[in-house]
Design an enzyme around this catalytic site. Structure first.
Site, PDB file in Angstrom:
ATOM      1  N   PHE A   1    -101.603 -41.071  15.711  1.00  0.00           N
ATOM      2  CA  PHE A   1    -101.932 -41.193  14.350  1.00  0.00           C
ATOM      3  C   PHE A   1    -102.167 -39.581  13.668  1.00  0.00           C
ATOM      4  O   PHE A   1    -102.122 -38.696  14.645  1.00  0.00           O
ATOM      5  CB  PHE A   1    -103.333 -41.802  13.912  1.00  0.00           C
ATOM      6  CG  PHE A   1    -104.758 -41.162  14.670  1.00  0.00           C
ATOM      7  CD1 PHE A   1    -105.430 -40.233  14.077  1.00  0.00           C
ATOM      8  CD2 PHE A   1    -105.180 -41.801  15.669  1.00  0.00           C
ATOM      9  CE1 PHE A   1    -106.340 -39.513  14.998  1.00  0.00           C
ATOM     10  CE2 PHE A   1    -106.258 -41.381  16.246  1.00  0.00           C
ATOM     11  CZ  PHE A   1    -106.783 -40.400  15.893  1.00  0.00           C
ATOM     12  N   TYR A   2    -101.723 -39.335  12.601  1.00  0.00           N
ATOM     13  CA  TYR A   2    -101.475 -38.231  11.864  1.00  0.00           C
ATOM     14  C   TYR A   2    -102.570 -37.668  11.187  1.00  0.00           C
ATOM     15  O   TYR A   2    -102.992 -38.630  10.332  1.00  0.00           O
ATOM     16  CB  TYR A   2     -99.897 -38.030  11.370  1.00  0.00           C
ATOM     17  CG  TYR A   2     -98.948 -38.076  12.365  1.00  0.00           C
ATOM     18  CD1 TYR A   2     -98.397 -37.047  13.030  1.00  0.00           C
ATOM     19  CD2 TYR A   2     -98.582 -39.679  12.971  1.00  0.00           C
ATOM     20  CE1 TYR A   2     -97.357 -37.158  14.011  1.00  0.00           C
ATOM     21  CE2 TYR A   2     -97.877 -39.636  13.948  1.00  0.00           C
ATOM     22  CZ  TYR A   2     -97.140 -38.595  14.531  1.00  0.00           C
ATOM     23  OH  TYR A   2     -96.138 -38.674  15.577  1.00  0.00           O
ATOM     24  N   ILE A   3    -102.963 -36.507  11.231  1.00  0.00           N
ATOM     25  CA  ILE A   3    -103.944 -36.124  10.289  1.00  0.00           C
ATOM     26  C   ILE A   3    -103.411 -35.315   9.365  1.00  0.00           C
ATOM     27  O   ILE A   3    -103.844 -35.035   7.990  1.00  0.00           O
ATOM     28  CB  ILE A   3    -105.046 -35.109  11.155  1.00  0.00           C
ATOM     29  CG1 ILE A   3    -105.437 -36.169  12.210  1.00  0.00           C
ATOM     30  CG2 ILE A   3    -106.209 -34.466  10.393  1.00  0.00           C
ATOM     31  CD1 ILE A   3    -106.384 -35.484  13.016  1.00  0.00           C
TER      32      ILE A   3
ATOM     33  N   ILE B   1    -103.976 -40.026   8.185  1.00  0.00           N
ATOM     34  CA  ILE B   1    -103.414 -40.428   7.072  1.00  0.00           C
ATOM     35  C   ILE B   1    -102.413 -41.341   7.237  1.00  0.00           C
ATOM     36  O   ILE B   1    -101.825 -42.035   6.577  1.00  0.00           O
ATOM     37  CB  ILE B   1    -102.574 -39.101   6.338  1.00  0.00           C
ATOM     38  CG1 ILE B   1    -101.625 -38.271   7.435  1.00  0.00           C
ATOM     39  CG2 ILE B   1    -103.706 -38.343   5.638  1.00  0.00           C
ATOM     40  CD1 ILE B   1    -100.873 -37.359   6.510  1.00  0.00           C
TER      41      ILE B   1
END
Length: 168
Positions: A41-43, A98
């Site tokens: 997952f990407y922040i 996000i």
């Protein structure tokens, strides 16, 4: 600190056949090293930097959790800094996510070179990419015995971009 990698988009039918052949040890020079399931997952994800959390082999005794900071590509190289995370840190960072993706990674030794084939799951099912990290731009390496591989670059082939496609 800097990764230099070549990335290839793989035709689905050819990739599935190749990975089946490797898994069944049908190929003389292409040998399976490992298979792992990954969630990423990407922040942060913009054209200059991506901040990624990866959980590999979730729920097993081989589970690893890493945070990576990836800079913008400069040709085929870019800044990459990674560090391990605790389970608690992952739980807190997930609240900031996000986008995310899931994939199965096949690590394959091809003539002494380690290739990584990523088979994407969920909304990205059907996409397969292969990549190889080298020590220096211009290093010569052995290609896998897989048809339908096309050298790609550009943000639209990055995992961060692909993860953004899974957002409803």
């Amino acid at each position: 600190m800097f990764e230099i990698e070549y990335k290839y988009q793989v035709d689905n039918a050819s990739g599935v056949q190749y990975l089946d052949d490797v898994a069944r040890d049908r190929l003389q020079h292409d040998k399976l090293v490992s298979i792992s399931n990954m969630e990423q997952f990407y922040i942060v994800d913009d054209s200059n930097v991506a901040l990624r959390v990866r959980i590999e082999n979730k729920g097993t005794d081989k589970e690893t959790r890493t945070l990576a900071i990836k800079g913008a590509n400069s040709g085929i190289s870019r800044l990459e800094i990674e560090r391990e995370l605790s389970k608690e840190e992952v739980i807190e960072l997930r609240k900031l996510a996000i986008s995310h993706l899931e994939k199965t990674r096949y690590k394959i030794d091809v003539g002494g070179w380690l290739w990584e084939f990523d088979v994407f799951l969920g909304k990205l099912a059907g996409k397969i990419y292969a990549e190889i990290e080298v020590n220096n731009e211009g290093d010569e390496f052995t290609m896998p015995n897989c048809d339908g591989m096309t050298l790609v670059d550009g943000r639209e082939h990055s995992n961060a971009y692909l993860a953004s496609l899974t957002v409803a």
